[in-house]
Motif scaffolding. Structure first.
Motif, PDB file in Angstrom:
ATOM      1  N   LYS A   1      -9.912 -10.891  11.858  1.00  0.00           N
ATOM      2  CA  LYS A   1     -10.251  -9.765  10.989  1.00  0.00           C
ATOM      3  C   LYS A   1      -9.485  -9.927   9.678  1.00  0.00           C
ATOM      4  O   LYS A   1      -8.382 -10.492   9.651  1.00  0.00           O
ATOM      5  CB  LYS A   1      -9.809  -8.429  11.627  1.00  0.00           C
ATOM      6  CG  LYS A   1     -10.446  -8.163  12.970  1.00  0.00           C
ATOM      7  CD  LYS A   1     -11.875  -7.668  12.854  1.00  0.00           C
ATOM      8  CE  LYS A   1     -12.488  -7.458  14.205  1.00  0.00           C
ATOM      9  NZ  LYS A   1     -13.740  -8.133  14.409  1.00  0.00           N
ATOM     10  N   TYR A   2     -10.081  -9.399   8.624  1.00  0.00           N
ATOM     11  CA  TYR A   2      -9.383  -9.353   7.338  1.00  0.00           C
ATOM     12  C   TYR A   2      -8.621  -8.039   7.319  1.00  0.00           C
ATOM     13  O   TYR A   2      -9.175  -6.983   7.615  1.00  0.00           O
ATOM     14  CB  TYR A   2     -10.414  -9.398   6.210  1.00  0.00           C
ATOM     15  CG  TYR A   2      -9.820  -9.690   4.867  1.00  0.00           C
ATOM     16  CD1 TYR A   2      -9.419 -10.988   4.538  1.00  0.00           C
ATOM     17  CD2 TYR A   2      -9.662  -8.689   3.916  1.00  0.00           C
ATOM     18  CE1 TYR A   2      -8.856 -11.264   3.304  1.00  0.00           C
ATOM     19  CE2 TYR A   2      -9.106  -8.963   2.678  1.00  0.00           C
ATOM     20  CZ  TYR A   2      -8.709 -10.253   2.385  1.00  0.00           C
ATOM     21  OH  TYR A   2      -8.158 -10.525   1.162  1.00  0.00           O
ATOM     22  N   ILE A   3      -7.341  -8.100   7.021  1.00  0.00           N
ATOM     23  CA  ILE A   3      -6.524  -6.878   7.041  1.00  0.00           C
ATOM     24  C   ILE A   3      -5.967  -6.601   5.647  1.00  0.00           C
ATOM     25  O   ILE A   3      -5.521  -7.520   4.958  1.00  0.00           O
ATOM     26  CB  ILE A   3      -5.399  -6.983   8.109  1.00  0.00           C
ATOM     27  CG1 ILE A   3      -4.490  -5.767   8.092  1.00  0.00           C
ATOM     28  CG2 ILE A   3      -4.551  -8.229   7.949  1.00  0.00           C
ATOM     29  CD1 ILE A   3      -3.525  -5.697   9.270  1.00  0.00           C
ATOM     30  N   LEU A   4      -6.070  -5.338   5.223  1.00  0.00           N
ATOM     31  CA  LEU A   4      -5.485  -4.911   3.948  1.00  0.00           C
ATOM     32  C   LEU A   4      -4.568  -3.739   4.261  1.00  0.00           C
ATOM     33  O   LEU A   4      -4.922  -2.862   5.056  1.00  0.00           O
ATOM     34  CB  LEU A   4      -6.554  -4.420   2.968  1.00  0.00           C
ATOM     35  CG  LEU A   4      -7.701  -5.344   2.602  1.00  0.00           C
ATOM     36  CD1 LEU A   4      -8.907  -5.086   3.470  1.00  0.00           C
ATOM     37  CD2 LEU A   4      -8.074  -5.139   1.142  1.00  0.00           C
ATOM     38  N   LEU A   5      -3.395  -3.728   3.642  1.00  0.00           N
ATOM     39  CA  LEU A   5      -2.504  -2.581   3.844  1.00  0.00           C
ATOM     40  C   LEU A   5      -1.619  -2.394   2.622  1.00  0.00           C
ATOM     41  O   LEU A   5      -1.422  -3.324   1.833  1.00  0.00           O
ATOM     42  CB  LEU A   5      -1.660  -2.792   5.102  1.00  0.00           C
ATOM     43  CG  LEU A   5      -0.763  -4.027   5.170  1.00  0.00           C
ATOM     44  CD1 LEU A   5       0.606  -3.749   4.570  1.00  0.00           C
ATOM     45  CD2 LEU A   5      -0.592  -4.446   6.631  1.00  0.00           C
ATOM     46  N   ASN A   6      -1.124  -1.189   2.464  1.00  0.00           N
ATOM     47  CA  ASN A   6      -0.174  -0.900   1.395  1.00  0.00           C
ATOM     48  C   ASN A   6       1.223  -0.833   1.995  1.00  0.00           C
ATOM     49  O   ASN A   6       1.397  -0.320   3.105  1.00  0.00           O
ATOM     50  CB  ASN A   6      -0.492   0.444   0.733  1.00  0.00           C
ATOM     51  CG  ASN A   6      -1.856   0.409   0.063  1.00  0.00           C
ATOM     52  OD1 ASN A   6      -2.302  -0.657  -0.365  1.00  0.00           O
ATOM     53  ND2 ASN A   6      -2.509   1.562  -0.017  1.00  0.00           N
ATOM     54  N   ALA A   7       2.208  -1.379   1.265  1.00  0.00           N
ATOM     55  CA  ALA A   7       3.564  -1.388   1.816  1.00  0.00           C
ATOM     56  C   ALA A   7       4.593  -1.217   0.695  1.00  0.00           C
ATOM     57  O   ALA A   7       4.362  -1.653  -0.441  1.00  0.00           O
ATOM     58  CB  ALA A   7       3.813  -2.707   2.532  1.00  0.00           C
ATOM     59  N   PRO A   8       5.738  -0.619   1.026  1.00  0.00           N
ATOM     60  CA  PRO A   8       6.809  -0.527   0.021  1.00  0.00           C
ATOM     61  C   PRO A   8       7.358  -1.928  -0.276  1.00  0.00           C
ATOM     62  O   PRO A   8       7.522  -2.728   0.641  1.00  0.00           O
ATOM     63  CB  PRO A   8       7.868   0.347   0.708  1.00  0.00           C
ATOM     64  CG  PRO A   8       7.519   0.365   2.154  1.00  0.00           C
ATOM     65  CD  PRO A   8       6.088   0.009   2.300  1.00  0.00           C
TER      66      PRO A   8
ATOM     67  N   HIS B   1      -2.836  -8.522   1.716  1.00  0.00           N
ATOM     68  CA  HIS B   1      -4.101  -8.915   2.343  1.00  0.00           C
ATOM     69  C   HIS B   1      -3.842 -10.132   3.215  1.00  0.00           C
ATOM     70  O   HIS B   1      -3.155 -11.054   2.799  1.00  0.00           O
ATOM     71  CB  HIS B   1      -5.148  -9.338   1.299  1.00  0.00           C
ATOM     72  CG  HIS B   1      -5.488  -8.277   0.315  1.00  0.00           C
ATOM     73  ND1 HIS B   1      -6.598  -8.355  -0.485  1.00  0.00           N
ATOM     74  CD2 HIS B   1      -4.874  -7.113  -0.005  1.00  0.00           C
ATOM     75  CE1 HIS B   1      -6.654  -7.274  -1.256  1.00  0.00           C
ATOM     76  NE2 HIS B   1      -5.613  -6.514  -0.992  1.00  0.00           N
ATOM     77  N   SER B   2      -4.418 -10.147   4.392  1.00  0.00           N
ATOM     78  CA  SER B   2      -4.242 -11.315   5.249  1.00  0.00           C
ATOM     79  C   SER B   2      -5.369 -11.412   6.275  1.00  0.00           C
ATOM     80  O   SER B   2      -6.267 -10.571   6.300  1.00  0.00           O
ATOM     81  CB  SER B   2      -2.887 -11.229   5.950  1.00  0.00           C
ATOM     82  OG  SER B   2      -2.617 -12.437   6.610  1.00  0.00           O
TER      83      SER B   2
END
Ligand code: PRT
Ligand code: ZN
Length: 283
Positions: free
Chosen positions: A212-219, A250-251
């Protein structure tokens, strides 16, 4: 021209058509037809009963075919297993009436076992040095104990509900099976090249299904740690967000790995996670 045999109708049909369509092949579903050309690949589809496919591939009537691994093992045809395809997963299991007490395979000694897979059962019994009477029946195996025809059965199990509703319990898994791609053992060069092209596409589709392509926001402070647990194909992409101190990462991760690391990601302050399917993946 590559001749591809698939099941005309039944449990393997839709998965086979989906896979070939995902590989970019333009095909019709073969209702009322024995054979259809593929419009944009040098191939032809043959729609057959799954049990007949190993023999047709062995004889060169078809060059390759999609069948259940259970059928290949039962038919013992001389064809190559080229690729496991990951759909139509099931197991071939032994089952007995639910009130009988089972300790181990010695229970089966001297018993009558009904199955549509006499070769697979014979090999299993031989391996365990158990002598039983094999009743080869072609359908509705699960009713055999109830009508007094057998003491046990060996059949395909998926959810287990057929066994349950016939008062049976699964006691041994003899074989795990899934759809497989088989090929003739003597393909001429041109057909071998076509198979290699198709196989390359199949592998891209199968890899994409697992990932799966994963997108996330992180500090920003936690980016290093998050990148450590999200390796990606090379390394994750990190892009700054409009809000200072935050980035978007993104990964690509395997679905099972994602569920293992989700809590770690949240503990590291990850927010707004998006998991997106991937259509094709070429490494
Ligand atoms: O007409 P044709 O000969 O082509 O088809 P078929 O009737 O012989 O085969 P089909 O379409 O039933 O199955 C084709 C292949 O699908 C099998 O060879 C297996 O590799 C695979 N497969 C996957 C299954 C199942 N799951 C399955 N659940 N094949 C059969 N079943 C049957 C099983 O025989 C039992 O009656 O479903 C019942 C059990 O299911 P649960 O979910 O109740 O456990
Ligand atoms: Zn069949």
């Amino acid at each position: 021209m590559l001749k591809i045999a698939i099941q005309k109708s039944g449990r393997l049909h839709d998965g086979s058509i989906d896979l070939l369509k995902n590989c970019g092949l333009k095909i019709s579903n073969g209702r009322n037809q024995l054979m259809t050309p593929v419009q944009n690949f040098d191939a032809q589809l043959l729609y057959l009963r799954d049990d007949d496919i190993p023999q047709y591939v062995q004889d060169g009537v078809a060059d390759i075919g999609i069948i259940g691994e259970n059928v290949l093992l039962e038919k013992q045809s001389r064809v190559d297993l080229v690729k496991k395809l990951g759909f139509s997963k099931c197991r071939v299991s032994l089952a007995i009436p639910k009130n009988d007490s089972y300790t181990d395979v010695r229970f089966l000694h001297g018993k009558k076992i009904a199955t549509s897979y006499p070769n697979i059962l014979g090999a299993f019994l031989k391996k365990h040095r158990v002598k039983s009477e094999i009743h080869n029946i072609s359908g509705s195996v699960e009713i055999a104990p109830g009508i007094g025809l057998a003491d046990a059965i060996m059949d395909i199990v998926s959810t287990g509900s057929t066994l349950l509703s016939n008062g049976l319990k699964e006691v041994e898994t003899v074989l795990e099976s899934e759809a497989i791609l088989v090929a003739s053992q003597d393909l001429e060069k041109e057909r071998k090249n076509l198979l290699d092209q198709l196989l390359f596409r199949i592998e891209s589709v199968l890899k994409a299904r697992d990932y799966k392509y994963i997108l996330l926001n992180a500090p920003n402070d936690n980016i290093q740690e998050i990148v450590q647990i999200l390796p990606g194909m090379k390394s994750p992409t990190v892009l700054p967000l409009a809000e200072s101190g935050w980035s978007s990462i993104h990964s690509v991760v395997s679905e099972s790995h994602f569920w293992e690391i989700i809590d770690q990601l949240k503990d590291l302050g990850a927010e707004g996670l998006l998991i997106v399917p991937i259509e094709k993946m070429v490494l």
